[in-house]
Design a protein around this motif. Structure first.
Motif, PDB file in Angstrom:
ATOM      1  N   SER A  82      -3.262   4.480  -6.015  1.00 41.32           N
ATOM      2  CA  SER A  82      -3.700   5.831  -5.705  1.00 41.32           C
ATOM      3  C   SER A  82      -3.797   6.046  -4.198  1.00 41.32           C
ATOM      4  CB  SER A  82      -5.052   6.119  -6.367  1.00 41.32           C
ATOM      5  OG  SER A  82      -5.543   7.391  -6.006  1.00 41.32           O
ATOM      6  N   HIS A 141      -0.259   6.334  -2.891  1.00 36.93           N
ATOM      7  CA  HIS A 141       0.277   7.647  -3.236  1.00 36.93           C
ATOM      8  C   HIS A 141      -0.224   8.707  -2.254  1.00 36.93           C
ATOM      9  CE1 HIS A 141       1.257   6.795  -7.766  1.00 36.93           C
ATOM     10  NE2 HIS A 141       2.197   6.376  -6.952  1.00 36.93           N
ATOM     11  N   GLN A 142      -1.522   8.701  -2.014  1.00 37.78           N
ATOM     12  CA  GLN A 142      -2.107   9.719  -1.140  1.00 37.78           C
ATOM     13  C   GLN A 142      -1.615   9.567   0.293  1.00 37.78           C
ATOM     14  OE1 GLN A 142      -6.500  10.223  -1.776  1.00 37.78           O
ATOM     15  NE2 GLN A 142      -6.173   8.751  -3.415  1.00 37.78           N
ATOM     16  N   ASP A 202       2.033  10.578   0.534  1.00 37.05           N
ATOM     17  CA  ASP A 202       2.161  12.016   0.318  1.00 37.05           C
ATOM     18  C   ASP A 202       1.760  12.787   1.573  1.00 37.05           C
ATOM     19  OD1 ASP A 202       2.567  14.419  -0.981  1.00 37.05           O
ATOM     20  OD2 ASP A 202       0.701  14.364  -2.114  1.00 37.05           O
ATOM     21  N   PHE A 253       9.079   7.162  -1.210  1.00 38.71           N
ATOM     22  CA  PHE A 253       8.750   6.095  -2.147  1.00 38.71           C
ATOM     23  C   PHE A 253      10.013   5.593  -2.855  1.00 38.71           C
ATOM     24  CE2 PHE A 253       4.709   8.120  -1.543  1.00 38.71           C
ATOM     25  CZ  PHE A 253       3.751   7.143  -1.760  1.00 38.71           C
ATOM     26  N   HIS A 278       5.213   0.360  -7.538  1.00 39.54           N
ATOM     27  CA  HIS A 278       4.960   0.520  -8.968  1.00 39.54           C
ATOM     28  C   HIS A 278       5.225  -0.780  -9.729  1.00 39.54           C
ATOM     29  CE1 HIS A 278       5.275   4.692  -7.582  1.00 39.54           C
ATOM     30  NE2 HIS A 278       4.450   4.964  -8.574  1.00 39.54           N
ATOM     31  N   ARG A 338      -5.896  15.294  -4.987  1.00 40.51           N
ATOM     32  CA  ARG A 338      -5.188  14.067  -4.606  1.00 40.51           C
ATOM     33  C   ARG A 338      -5.996  12.832  -5.015  1.00 40.51           C
ATOM     34  NH1 ARG A 338      -3.462  16.326   0.762  1.00 40.51           N
ATOM     35  NH2 ARG A 338      -1.206  16.562   0.698  1.00 40.51           N
ATOM     36  N   GLU A 368      -2.271   7.921 -11.922  1.00 43.49           N
ATOM     37  CA  GLU A 368      -1.043   7.373 -11.342  1.00 43.49           C
ATOM     38  C   GLU A 368       0.235   7.972 -11.926  1.00 43.49           C
ATOM     39  OE1 GLU A 368       0.047   3.239 -12.761  1.00 43.49           O
ATOM     40  OE2 GLU A 368      -2.102   3.202 -13.207  1.00 43.49           O
ATOM     41  N   TYR A 423       0.716  11.486 -10.601  1.00 45.12           N
ATOM     42  CA  TYR A 423       1.027  11.462  -9.168  1.00 45.12           C
ATOM     43  C   TYR A 423       2.462  10.978  -8.946  1.00 45.12           C
ATOM     44  CZ  TYR A 423      -0.940  12.106  -4.495  1.00 45.12           C
ATOM     45  OH  TYR A 423      -1.261  12.607  -3.250  1.00 45.12           O
ATOM     46  N   LYS A 424       2.890  10.024  -9.767  1.00 42.74           N
ATOM     47  CA  LYS A 424       4.272   9.565  -9.661  1.00 42.74           C
ATOM     48  C   LYS A 424       5.230  10.713  -9.953  1.00 42.74           C
ATOM     49  CE  LYS A 424       8.270   7.847 -11.395  1.00 42.74           C
ATOM     50  NZ  LYS A 424       9.248   8.560 -12.241  1.00 42.74           N
ATOM     51  N   LEU A 428       5.383  12.997  -6.900  1.00 42.74           N
ATOM     52  CA  LEU A 428       6.207  12.435  -5.830  1.00 42.74           C
ATOM     53  C   LEU A 428       7.683  12.494  -6.189  1.00 42.74           C
ATOM     54  CD1 LEU A 428       3.990   9.328  -5.025  1.00 42.74           C
ATOM     55  CD2 LEU A 428       4.222  11.382  -3.612  1.00 42.74           C
TER      56      LEU A 428
END
Length: 496
Positions: free
Chosen positions: A82, A85-86, A89, A95, A133, A458, A463, A466-467, A470
């Protein structure tokens, strides 16, 4: 008269310099106590002092943005994911994403499983910043996607705690767990249920070792009985065991663990005083393999986090990456509901997810002997790094991290924390549900400003969602935003 005019002009300049100096001093003294408008912005007061022990956050350092995170199962890795990701982003980093939700796991990682990776033609190859991942680690293939100077890191967890989480979460997909009436029954006689190679049974023993892509002792014994040449790719040929004259070890090929070679310089200096039970290592093949595997991992990974010391690990990670403390402040993700009262056969588990019976914990560690070796080794290495960083400074940074997390939770979340998935009406914030227990998630407060809502979202986004976000951002023409999160059949078993 001219002299008075000159003195008056000079006096004005002197007075101006004095007032500016006083104002600057007052501003510096008052800076840590300045108040800011209500909202999510938290001033980054935390930074390591240049020249302090173990510090890498000197003014001259640059944030590391080429990252490889091996997301191990049931080890708190979803919370780390997480954060990545943030960060990616916010900074518009690219990614290396799987086509679906995992990189062909439990098969070894292949570069061709990365969406948008075109090694042979198809236009210019875009640079990837973050690979994070689920996969089974395969270094030569990873290096086809990511530059060799990327920052490699992962996370481990005490096998006794991991066994509880894995048994509950993967009981439906592991033949060994499914056949056992309870975790206690399984650990009392694991070989009555476990068969090497059984469907999903990599979840049932030495799961961390498996995720790291390391060979198992039985594979080494089989190779000794029936030697055959190892398949090597062009990319792995240059990653060999270095000589003692090399100050910094290269990133090595794990296949070399199957072949005899001399120990490296780091192998001699590494801390191998592992508190292993007498029954955990039963032969010289296992013992030798463990020592060589630890040396290889030390040479390949720049940092291994420890789930039991999660916040300390995050502070040391921020220091290693030259990130600010705010970059590693986030919420816990993919946590299972703590109560196991409705799950048959879990009387041996307490409300905090730990094993009450010390004998049972010892059995879990002995059964997962390879994972226990990893855990003890990287627990030691983490605290060696903490000593270099400074224990007092680390404790102070951890306190600040926790205070900021608490402030964010209070500001963003309804109830100030995680809730049962049944209470989450917004499907974009409802985590994927798998396993015997529910996976907790978050509900945002109403009335947040648009900027605060974006930041809170966010922090709270699971996950998988969020994936997808992205993915849509990187491939806007080929990806359709789902109207609901993936169903139970799409992603396969997940692990935090």
């Amino acid at each position: 008269m001219m002299r008075l005019w000159l003195w008056g002009s000079r006096g004005l300049w002197v007075a101006l310099v004095v007032f500016v100096t006083i104002g600057l001093v007052l501003q510096i003294w008052q800076w840590p106590f300045q108040r800011r408008p209500p909202g999510l912005y938290i001033p980054q007061l935390w930074a390591s002092t240049s020249g302090s022990p173990g510090s890498s956050l000197a003014p001259s350092c640059h944030p590391q943005q080429q990252l490889v995170f091996l997301k191990t199962h049931k080890s708190g890795s979803s919370s780390v994911l997480s954060l990545l990701h943030q960060y990616g982003d916010r900074h518009s980093l690219r990614f290396a994403l799987p086509v679906r939700y995992q990189f062909g796991y439990p098969k070894s990682f292949q570069a061709t499983s990365v969406k948008g990776y075109h090694p042979h033609g198809g236009g210019p190859q875009p640079a990837f910043h973050i690979l994070c991942h689920h996969m089974r680690f395969n270094l030569p293939e990873v290096l086809r996607v990511m530059p060799p100077d990327s920052f490699f890191f992962s996370i481990v967890r005490d096998p006794a705690a991991l066994a509880i989480s894995a048994f509950s979460y993967y009981k439906s997909v592991s033949s060994a767990f499914r056949a056992a009436p309870s975790l206690a029954a399984f650990l009392a006689s694991p070989r009555a249920f476990y068969r090497p190679g059984g469907r999903g049974d990599h979840y049932a023993r030495n799961l961390l070792w498996f995720d790291f892509g390391l060979p198992f002792p039985r594979e080494v014994r089989a190779l000794k009985r029936h030697p055959k040449p190892l398949k090597r790719t062009q990319s792995s040929d240059r990653h060999i065991w270095p000589s003692n004259s090399v100050s910094q070890l290269s990133k090595l090929d794990p296949n070399s663990l199957l072949k005899p070679s001399h120990p490296t310089a780091r192998a001699h200096s590494a801390d191998h005083s592992m508190s292993l039970s007498p029954t955990s290592i039963t032969d010289s093949v296992s013992s030798s393999l463990i020592q060589r595997a630890l040396a290889w991992l030390d040479s390949t990974f720049d940092l291994i986090l420890v789930a039991e010391y999660f916040d300390e690990s995050l502070v040391l990670l921020a220091d290693a990456l030259c990130w600010g403390l705010d970059d590693v402040v986030g919420f816990v993700h993919n946590a299972q509901a703590p109560s196991m009262k409705n799950v048959k056969g879990h009387k041996e588990v307490n409300d905090h997810g730990g094993i009450k019976d010390k004998q049972l914990a010892a059995r879990a560690r002995a059964w997962n002997n390879l994972d226990w070796a990893l855990y003890v080794h990287f627990n030691h290495s983490l605290w060696d790094r903490a000593d270099r960083y400074g224990r007092v400074k680390l404790a102070s940074a951890v306190a600040k991290l926790r205070a900021r997390r608490s402030a964010l939770a209070s500001h963003c979340l309804l109830g100030g924390g995680a809730v049962d998935p049944g209470q989450i009406a917004n499907l974009q914030l409802r985590p994927f549900q798998f396993g015997a227990r529910g996976v907790l998630g978050y509900v945002l407060k109403k009335g947040l400003s648009p900027q605060d809502h974006e930041e809170c979202e966010r922090l709270a986004t699971p996950e998988l969602q969020y994936k997808d976000k992205l993915d849509a951002k990187q491939f806007p023409k080929t990806v359709q935003s789902p109207s609901h999160p993936p169903n139970a059949t799409s992603p396969g078993p997940k692990g935090s």
